[in-house]
Design a protein around this motif. Structure first.
Motif: not given
Length: 433
Positions: A307, A275-276, A356
């Protein structure tokens, strides 16, 4: 991935040897400057660095008197370079693995550049009847040409990269009708079947793998990021420059610049997305529809880390005429800034995004001179190799970036010139028996 700056340098080398440069390269240079680097920057950097290389080599070697071996031991041998692991070096169109104890393992064949994904090397050669892209094991076995470099003087490949699971090869095909009419198209090849699929036209900014079956690419206008399904070729809009979250993050990073006008994907960390994604944004220097295709330095760039679609950090180092981000291990990254036509203007700044979710932006390191032709992290994230005109300078990754996994990871030494010739293509952990 193919770096056009490196292809330009090879063309210059070829001209010195009275050889013809690769077909389509000179035209490609006119139409596509990846990250805005110009021909004279590479030539000027090589000349400048050659002039000072001898002085630097004597002045900045760590732990040692001039001419003596590096102190420290590694498997009973003197240590050639700090940071551990093994370097994949290229020099004279030959690839070799170099170990800290001085051992060398050569890769068969002649190749101008290479990248490493998982257990595979993707290597390429620019000249000759067998010019093209080759896959092989890390020892150089099972070499297979999977893609030609050119089809004719109007059609060539300017970028290629293996998918994280090694089953697919994405590449950018450039069709040149004239200097004013150049089309860049994303293609995806299934290495098992040999079949290639057209995934549509993209901007010359290229693409980035975000997963084993997904790529991020810039739309031809430069105003949106597309997500491409590598299996089906289907594409959809992921982000546009009109996204409110992007506008807010960009305007905080570049007050007074107004909303961004161009966007580019600068890559995901490691071989997985999680997701990054690093995203480059900039305002327009010119208002024409083709500015993104032709303008080598749009105005007031900023680098954002996302993100998902949410910006979690934005970076604007001092005077970033040209700006890019290179990921290292464990959330480390290097920002490269400089002016393509001004040798000595290139610098790197080290940062880290850890954990995260959404985080408070971490500060960047102090300015580190060099890195015009690329930077590479050691596998443990403790050392940085900066390439300038073929000379590799190694520096310790500064605190607090080196403290991602505890202060024991940090090294302390004076900058040193790599004592063996070659340009670092990859820096990996040593193989475990």
């Amino acid at each position: 991935m193919t770096d056009l700056g490196e292809r330009i340098r090879d063309a210059v080398d070829a001209s010195v040897r009275d050889n013809d440069p690769p077909p389509c390269l000179l035209t490609a240079v006119q139409s596509r400057y990846r990250r805005g680097r110009k021909v004279r920057a590479v030539i000027g950097a090589a000349a400048a660095m050659a002039a000072i290389a001898g002085a630097v080599a004597l002045a900045v070697r760590p732990w040692q008197a001039a001419g003596g071996p590096v102190t420290g031991r590694h498997h009973g041998h003197a240590v050639l370079f700090p940071g551990g692991g093994r370097m994949l070096l290229e020099s004279g169109a030959r690839l070799r693995w170099l170990y800290p104890d001085g051992r060398v393992t050569w890769i068969p064949g002649r190749f101008d550049r290479a990248s490493v994904t998982g257990a595979e090397i993707l290597a390429w050669r620019y000249r000759g009847a067998r010019a093209g892209y080759y896959t092989m094991t890390q020892s150089g076995r099972h070499q297979r040409r999977v893609l030609p470099m050119t089809w004719n003087r109007q059609v060539s490949v300017i970028q290629a990269a293996l998918s994280p699971d090694l089953s697919l090869l994405a590449y950018v095909r450039q069709d040149i009708a004239s200097a004013q009419s150049v089309t860049d198209t994303l293609w995806i090849k299934d290495l098992a079947t040999g079949r290639s699929e057209n995934a549509g036209q993209i901007a010359p900014a290229g693409f980035a793998w975000t997963g084993s079956r997904t790529l991020a690419a810039t739309s031809p206008s430069g105003h949106a990021l597309m997500l491409v399904n590598a299996e089906t070729g289907a594409r959809g809009v992921f982000l546009t420059v009109s996204d409110p979250a992007l506008i807010r993050a960009y305007e905080r990073a570049q007050p007074g610049a107004g909303p961004p006008h161009y966007i580019r994907a600068d890559g995901a960390p490691g071989t997985g997305w999680a997701g990054r994604l690093a995203v480059w944004l900039a305002a327009p220097r010119h208002q024409s529809a083709t500015a993104f295709m032709r303008d080598s330095s749009p105005d007031r760039p900023a680098e954002l880390v996302l993100t998902g679609r949410q910006p979690i950090a934005a970076y604007v180092p001092p005077a970033p005429s040209q700006l890019g981000l290179i990921w290292g291990p464990d959330g480390l990254f290097a920002l490269q800034t400089g002016r393509g036509d001004l040798p000595g203007s290139w610098h790197a700044y080290i940062g880290v995004i850890a954990g995260r979710g959404i985080h408070t932006q971490s500060p960047l390191s102090a300015r580190i001179s060099g890195g015009q032709n690329g930077v590479v992290f050691s596998p443990g994230g403790t050392v940085l190799a900066l390439n300038d005109g073929g000379m590799e300078t190694l520096i310790a990754v500064p605190r607090p970036a080196c403290q991602v996994a505890g202060s024991s990871r940090c090294l302390k030494f004076r900058p040193m010139v790599l004592p063996r010739t070659g340009t670092v293509q990859a820096w990996l952990p040593e193989l475990r028996n």
